[in-house]
Write a protein that holds these residues in place. Structure first.
Motif, PDB file in Angstrom:
ATOM      1  N   TYR A  91      -2.104 -33.071  -4.598  1.00  0.00           N
ATOM      2  CA  TYR A  91      -2.388 -34.625  -5.308  1.00  0.00           C
ATOM      3  C   TYR A  91      -3.802 -34.642  -5.982  1.00  0.00           C
ATOM      4  CZ  TYR A  91      -3.569 -39.443  -5.627  1.00  0.00           C
ATOM      5  OH  TYR A  91      -4.041 -40.637  -6.020  1.00  0.00           O
ATOM      6  N   ILE A  92      -4.812 -34.269  -5.055  1.00  0.00           N
ATOM      7  CA  ILE A  92      -6.191 -34.195  -5.730  1.00  0.00           C
ATOM      8  C   ILE A  92      -6.376 -33.432  -6.819  1.00  0.00           C
ATOM      9  CG2 ILE A  92      -8.766 -33.873  -5.292  1.00  0.00           C
ATOM     10  CD1 ILE A  92      -8.023 -34.662  -2.223  1.00  0.00           C
ATOM     11  N   SER A  93      -5.584 -32.175  -6.827  1.00  0.00           N
ATOM     12  CA  SER A  93      -5.851 -31.361  -8.105  1.00  0.00           C
ATOM     13  C   SER A  93      -5.401 -32.111  -9.344  1.00  0.00           C
ATOM     14  CB  SER A  93      -5.259 -29.865  -7.897  1.00  0.00           C
ATOM     15  OG  SER A  93      -5.916 -29.373  -6.777  1.00  0.00           O
ATOM     16  N   SER A 103      -7.282 -34.772 -10.355  1.00  0.00           N
ATOM     17  CA  SER A 103      -8.617 -34.222 -11.102  1.00  0.00           C
ATOM     18  C   SER A 103      -8.618 -34.023 -12.553  1.00  0.00           C
ATOM     19  CB  SER A 103      -9.202 -32.742 -10.249  1.00  0.00           C
ATOM     20  OG  SER A 103      -9.175 -33.044  -9.075  1.00  0.00           O
ATOM     21  N   ASN A 147     -15.851 -38.146  -6.762  1.00  0.00           N
ATOM     22  CA  ASN A 147     -15.054 -39.173  -6.165  1.00  0.00           C
ATOM     23  C   ASN A 147     -15.198 -38.874  -4.699  1.00  0.00           C
ATOM     24  OD1 ASN A 147     -14.434 -38.745  -8.967  1.00  0.00           O
ATOM     25  ND2 ASN A 147     -13.204 -40.488  -8.439  1.00  0.00           N
ATOM     26  N   LEU A 176     -12.668 -40.915  -2.208  1.00  0.00           N
ATOM     27  CA  LEU A 176     -11.657 -40.016  -1.672  1.00  0.00           C
ATOM     28  C   LEU A 176     -11.830 -40.250  -0.050  1.00  0.00           C
ATOM     29  CD1 LEU A 176     -11.590 -36.676  -3.614  1.00  0.00           C
ATOM     30  CD2 LEU A 176      -9.803 -38.398  -3.411  1.00  0.00           C
ATOM     31  N   ARG A 206     -11.344 -27.236   0.336  1.00  0.00           N
ATOM     32  CA  ARG A 206     -11.104 -27.774  -1.251  1.00  0.00           C
ATOM     33  C   ARG A 206     -11.343 -26.389  -2.197  1.00  0.00           C
ATOM     34  NH1 ARG A 206      -8.147 -30.383  -4.184  1.00  0.00           N
ATOM     35  NH2 ARG A 206      -8.575 -30.278  -6.312  1.00  0.00           N
ATOM     36  N   GLN A 261      -3.933 -31.989  -0.988  1.00  0.00           N
ATOM     37  CA  GLN A 261      -4.824 -31.111  -2.200  1.00  0.00           C
ATOM     38  C   GLN A 261      -4.076 -30.866  -3.385  1.00  0.00           C
ATOM     39  OE1 GLN A 261      -7.652 -29.685  -1.648  1.00  0.00           O
ATOM     40  NE2 GLN A 261      -7.958 -29.112   0.439  1.00  0.00           N
ATOM     41  N   PHE A 313     -13.676 -33.724  -7.019  1.00  0.00           N
ATOM     42  CA  PHE A 313     -13.900 -33.924  -5.685  1.00  0.00           C
ATOM     43  C   PHE A 313     -15.265 -34.328  -5.482  1.00  0.00           C
ATOM     44  CE2 PHE A 313     -14.062 -32.061  -1.257  1.00  0.00           C
ATOM     45  CZ  PHE A 313     -13.015 -32.835  -0.814  1.00  0.00           C
TER      46      PHE A 313
END
Lengths: 240, 240
Positions: free
Chosen positions: B180-182, B185, A193, A197, A213, B178, A190
Motif C-alpha cells: 500500500y505504501i509503495s 508513494s 510522510n 504514516l 522498508r 508495505q 516514506f
DNA sequence: TAATTATCTAACCGTTTGGTTAGTTAGGGG
DNA sequence: CCCCTAACTAACCAAACGGTTAGATAATTA
C-alpha cells in the motif's frame, strides 16, 4: 543542544588566530556564511519558507540578523541558496557511486539502496523540496545552478539497464527516466510522510521499520525489473 | 476568477429565500461554514499553514474574518478541520471501489489506477499532507477522526493478494501494508513534485505525460507482483 | 601606525498578521 | 408583533516580522 558550530573561539580569552583545527578566533566571513547556511537549512526544513523566522536563523547561527541580509540579500534569496546547496550535495553524493564494474542486478540494488539511505540520512532535503514544490518550484526554476543539476543517476540507470538486458537479467522496454522517478518516489515518500504514516498506521520510527522498508523498496524495483519469463503472460497492459 | 461559491444571492435585490437551487438569500450558517472550509482548503494547500493569511481565506470565502474565528476558533484548529475533511474525502472515495468480484490482476490494476487518479485530481490534498508532515504530523496525531481513518485500501489489497496468490497470478510473501505504501508513494511523488520535476527534467505538465506516468506506475507494481517463475532465480535478496 | 576596508552588531522601523471587541442585522418562536 | 438568539461585520490592537541604519570593531594595507 545544537552546539555543533562555534561562533567565535570563546574558550577563555584567546584573541589571536587558529588554535588547532582551523577555527578562526574572531572574524571569519567564510565560516560565518557557512554557519548561516547550515542554520538556514535546518530552520527552513523544519518550518518551511514562510514559517522560518530570520531571527531564528540568526540565533542558531549565532550572528546578527543584519549579517544575514548583508550576505544573502533577503529571505527568498537565502532560501534559494540553501536549496541549491542541498541539490549540489545530493548530486555530488550520487556521483560518488561507482557501479560501472558491478554485475547489473547488484549495481541496481546498490543504486536503490543508496537512494533510500540518502533521503533517510537527509530528511531536511526532502522537506525543502516539498516546500519548494508548494511554492510552484519558482526558486529551482530561477536557479540555473539547480536546474542544470540533472541527476547522474538517470544515466547510470540507463547503462545498468542496457547491460542487464543484454545479459537477460532485466526485462526490456524500461524507460530510465520513469524508473528513476519511481525509485525516487518509493524512497522519498516514506521519509517525507513519516509523521502521518506513523500516526495513521502506528508505524514506530525505529531503525527496524526503516530497514524493512528499505528491503521492500529494493524488492519492488528488482521484482519489476525481472525479465519476462518465456511464455509467461505478463500481467501488464494487453497490447490490443 | 474563483466565482464558484456565492456569498449572498446578490442577483438584483432578492431579499427572500431560495430562488431555485437551494441558495440561501442572506444568512445560512452551514453554507458559510462550507464556504470557509473550501476557501481554507485551497489557501492552505497553495500557501501552507504558515503562509496562509486568514484575511485571504475570509476574502475567498466572502465573509468577515471574525466569522472564521467564531466558527473554528483559530488558524490551527481550522487547519486541523480542513485536514480531517480531506482525509474523510479520500477514504470515502476509496470505499466506493468495488473490487471483490474482479479478477485479481484487473482488480489490482484498478486499485492502482484509482490511487493515481485520485491524487492527480486532488493535488491540494497532497500539499496539505506535505505541510502537515513538515510540522511533525501534530494535527493528524491529535485528531482522533483522522487517525482512525485507516485506509480501506490496505484490506482490499490484502484480499486481492490472497486471491491472486491462490490462482498463481501473484508472487507470495507480499506485505499488504508495505505494498500500500509503495503504491501511494509512486502515485503521490509525481504529483507532489511536479514543479521541481518539470523544472529539472523539462517534463511538461501535459495530460500525455501524466498518462504515460500512470501506465508506468501500474506496470511497476504489477511487474513486481508477477509470480516467481519456476526455477527462475529471483534477483531479490539471497537468503544466505 | 594611520588609513582603509571588511566583518559584524545594537537599536530601530513600518507593515503585516492572528486574533478581539463591540456592535448590527436577520430570522424564528412565543 | 416583539424579543431573543444566532449570523455577521467594521474597526481595532498588540505582537511578530522582514528589513534597515548607523556605527563599532577587527584585519589589512600602505
Amino acid at each position: 543542544m545544537e552546539n555543533t558550530d562555534r561562533p567565535t573561539a570563546g574558550a577563555g580569552a584567546a584573541k589571536k588566530n587558529g588554535s588547532g583545527t582551523g577555527q578562526k578566533a574572531t572574524r571569519d566571513a567564510a565560516a560565518t556564511r557557512a554557519r548561516i547556511l547550515n542554520a538556514a537549512s535546518k530552520e527552513f526544513a523544519k518550518k518551511g519558507l514562510k514559517g522560518t523566522r530570520i531571527d531564528a536563523i540568526a540565533k542558531r547561527a549565532r550572528c546578527n540578523k543584519a549579517l544575514i541580509y548583508h550576505y544573502f540579500g533577503n529571505k527568498e534569496a537565502l532560501f534559494s541558496t540553501v536549496l541549491e546547496r542541498n541539490y549540489e550535495a545530493i548530486r555530488s553524493a550520487e556521483r560518488q557511486l561507482d557501479l560501472a564494474h558491478r554485475e547489473p542486478v547488484a549495481a541496481m540494488r546498490e543504486l536503490i539502496g543508496f537512494s533510500f539511505d540518502y533521503v533517510s540520512a537527509h530528511p531536511e532535503f526532502i522537506s525543502l523540496i516539498n516546500d519548494e514544490n508548494m511554492h510552484g518550484g519558482v526558486h529551482v526554476a530561477h536557479s540555473v545552478k539547480a536546474r542544470d543539476l540533472n541527476s547522474p543517476l538517470v544515466a547510470m540507470i540507463e547503462t545498468i539497464l542496457e547491460r542487464g538486458q543484454g545479459e537477460g537479467k532485466f526485462r526490456s522496454g524500461v524507460d530510465p527516466v520513469q524508473l528513476y522517478i519511481s525509485i525516487a518516489s518509493i524512497c522519498y515518500f516514506f521519509i517525507a510522510n513519516r509523521s502521518t504514516l506513523s500516526a495513521i498506521f502506528g508505524l514506530p520510527k525505529t531503525s527496524e521499520v526503516l530497514a524493512q522498508r528499505r528491503e521492500h523498496v529494493i524488492e519492488v524495483i528488482l521484482g519489476y525489473l525481472r525479465p519476462e519469463a518465456d511464455g509467461q503472460d505478463l500481467p501488464s497492459m494487453p497490447k490490443a
